[in-house]
Write a protein that holds these residues in place. Structure first.
Motif, PDB file in Angstrom:
ATOM      1  N   ALA A  24      -1.741   3.170   1.332  1.00 26.20           N
ATOM      2  CA  ALA A  24      -1.268   1.835   1.706  1.00 26.20           C
ATOM      3  C   ALA A  24      -0.142   1.882   2.733  1.00 26.20           C
ATOM      4  N   SER A  74       0.244   0.008   6.240  1.00 26.53           N
ATOM      5  CA  SER A  74       0.478  -1.431   6.259  1.00 26.53           C
ATOM      6  C   SER A  74       1.961  -1.760   6.266  1.00 26.53           C
ATOM      7  N   THR A  83      -4.538   0.728   7.487  1.00 30.87           N
ATOM      8  CA  THR A  83      -4.942   1.045   6.128  1.00 30.87           C
ATOM      9  C   THR A  83      -6.464   1.125   6.060  1.00 30.87           C
ATOM     10  N   PRO A 126      -8.962  -1.605   1.865  1.00 31.57           N
ATOM     11  CA  PRO A 126      -8.227  -2.868   1.682  1.00 31.57           C
ATOM     12  C   PRO A 126      -7.155  -2.768   0.593  1.00 31.57           C
ATOM     13  N   ILE A 127      -6.019  -3.380   0.855  1.00 28.99           N
ATOM     14  CA  ILE A 127      -4.898  -3.329  -0.087  1.00 28.99           C
ATOM     15  C   ILE A 127      -5.301  -3.855  -1.463  1.00 28.99           C
ATOM     16  N   ALA A 128      -6.132  -4.896  -1.482  1.00 24.25           N
ATOM     17  CA  ALA A 128      -6.548  -5.466  -2.765  1.00 24.25           C
ATOM     18  C   ALA A 128      -7.253  -4.436  -3.628  1.00 24.25           C
ATOM     19  N   VAL A 129      -8.075  -3.596  -3.003  1.00 29.62           N
ATOM     20  CA  VAL A 129      -8.782  -2.548  -3.751  1.00 29.62           C
ATOM     21  C   VAL A 129      -7.790  -1.521  -4.280  1.00 29.62           C
ATOM     22  N   VAL A 138      -4.624  -1.945  -5.012  1.00 28.93           N
ATOM     23  CA  VAL A 138      -3.844  -2.535  -6.099  1.00 28.93           C
ATOM     24  C   VAL A 138      -4.660  -2.589  -7.384  1.00 28.93           C
ATOM     25  N   LEU A 139      -5.920  -3.004  -7.281  1.00 32.47           N
ATOM     26  CA  LEU A 139      -6.771  -3.091  -8.464  1.00 32.47           C
ATOM     27  C   LEU A 139      -6.954  -1.727  -9.116  1.00 32.47           C
TER      28      LEU A 139
END
Length: 423
Positions: free
Chosen positions: A94, A97, A170, A173-176, A178-179
């Motif tokens: 990450a 970013s 990045t 994706p940041i969402a992935v 974090v999950l």
């Protein structure tokens, strides 16, 4: 097989970390690698020095393997260490970013992050079939997820078009990220007791193999090499993997599966569409069922050889079916036909399809079909995605022979295991 909540949560964490690690490595390949390898005689070549050797997929995957093996060795017996290491790996992925990461360092930093994530995945998987399935499923789904997300959001590999001054982005994706981080933290208290550190003589084999494969690739296995050089590069790579497999005991069959899957990269599906993802997942599920009912790494490698041969029928329904449906099933079948104990062997087997780039991007005939160069620092006539010509028949036959060799090595391992059982 128990499907209790802790097992399901741990399997999700294993699949998620393997997915992110291989996804990042897949996106770490500079799309203008061909220019990097062949333009050393051009005034427009970027770098023209030793640093160009560290911009290829073998380097990124090799770094990941070395980091994974080192992390596994120094976290042996400490249950909290793999969780901390995985979170650090997510943070490194990450980082672009938040901070500026030069593009020239991107393959290396990506390899470090992927290695940290894989050390968690292979350690947490242990020898349970359900967790090993999660590991293989996550790694096998990575390229499918990357292609779909890149098609919708744009490929972060675009940073590599101008390596002179751009910064990396990045790759996942940041969402992935974090999950996956949330799932890792949630499963930390249900991790199994970690095995003791493996003997150094065993754990050192994987990173040594990574260094040798990378050295072969950058020395005479790139896309500018002559046919003789390319054949020699493939031969040395196969010998190295076979030697490590033969000295890894029953676990060596997992490496044979990885080598055979890597060989299928000599060709690919030329079509694109949403249907490829579900079809591949169905194939993986079929491979899982076959591995439970009639496990055989030898048979799996032979099926993968047939997938390679189908490439002789370029742009044909036969090759499309082989690569879209048969390949995922045969890959899962080959990997899951044996349980693996050694974490370093698991890491090497999972990364071989990415690391053995000499059988993929560099295959004779797999070069970009549109010439391009740099003019006044700007790219001129870039090729479209996947703009490659069919691999030559010689390259396809050599890839099929690589799968057959993997099958023979797996058979030898089976025979040795049978003799040990009889004693």
């Amino acid at each position: 097989m128990s499907f209790s909540f802790p097992i399901l949560l741990r399997s999700s964490a294993i699949a998620g970390t393997a997915l992110v690690a291989v996804w990042a490595l897949s996106n770490a390949w500079p799309i203008d690698l061909y220019q990097a390898e062949t333009a050393t005689r051009s005034e427009y070549a970027f770098g023209n020095n030793w640093s160009d050797l560290f911009l290829n997929p073998s380097w990124a995957a090799g770094v990941a393997l070395v980091v994974a093996v080192v992390a596994i060795r120094f976290s042996g017996g400490n249950r909290a260490a793999p969780v901390v290491v995985a979170v650090v790996g997510l943070a490194v992925l990450a980082a672009p970013s938040v901070v500026s990461v030069p593009t020239g360092l991107a393959p290396t930093t990506t390899g470090v992050a992927a290695g940290l994530l894989l050390s968690f995945a292979v350690s947490a998987a242990g020898s349970e079939r359900s967790c090993l399935t999660a590991l293989v499923l996550g790694a096998a789904s990575a390229d499918l997820a990357r292609r779909e997300v890149d098609a919708r959001l744009g490929s972060p590999r675009d940073w590599s078009i101008s390596l002179g001054g751009n910064y990396a982005t990045t790759l996942v994706p940041i969402a992935v990220l974090v999950l996956v981080g949330v799932v890792i933290l949630a499963t930390s208290k249900w991790l199994p007791p970690l095995p003791a550190r493996p003997p150094l003589s065993r754990s050192a084999a994987a990173p040594i193999a990574a260094v040798v494969i990378w050295g072969v690739y950058v020395s005479f296995g790139d896309s500018a090499s002559s046919p003789g050089q390319w054949v020699a590069a493939v031969a040395v790579t196969v010998v190295v993997v076979a030697v490590v497999a033969l000295r890894s005991g029953a676990d060596g069959r997992f490496l044979c599966a990885g080598l055979a899957v890597a060989a299928t990269a000599v060709n690919d599906v030329i079509w694109s569409g949403w249907w490829l993802g579900p079809l591949a997942l169905v194939g993986i599920a079929a491979g899982f069922v076959m591995a439970r009912r009639l496990p055989s790494t030898v048979a799996g490698c032979c099926i993968l050889a047939a997938v390679c041969v189908s490439g002789l029928l370029w742009d044909n329904p036969v090759s499309t079916i082989a690569y879209a449906a048969v390949l995922p099933a045969a890959a899962a079948y080959s990997f899951l036909s044996t349980l693996v104990w050694d974490p370093s062997v698991k890491a090497l087997g999972i990364l071989l399809p990415v690391m053995v780039a000499v059988l993929g991007f560099s295959a004779l005939g797999r070069r970009p079909s549109v010439a391009f160069t740099w003019v006044n620092g700007e790219p001129f006539e870039l090729p479209g995605a996947g703009a490659v010509i069919p691999a030559s028949s010689g390259a396809i036959i050599l890839a099929a022979l690589t799968c057959v060799t993997a099958a023979v090595v797996a058979l030898v391992v089976d025979c040795r295991a049978a003799r040990e059982t009889e004693r």
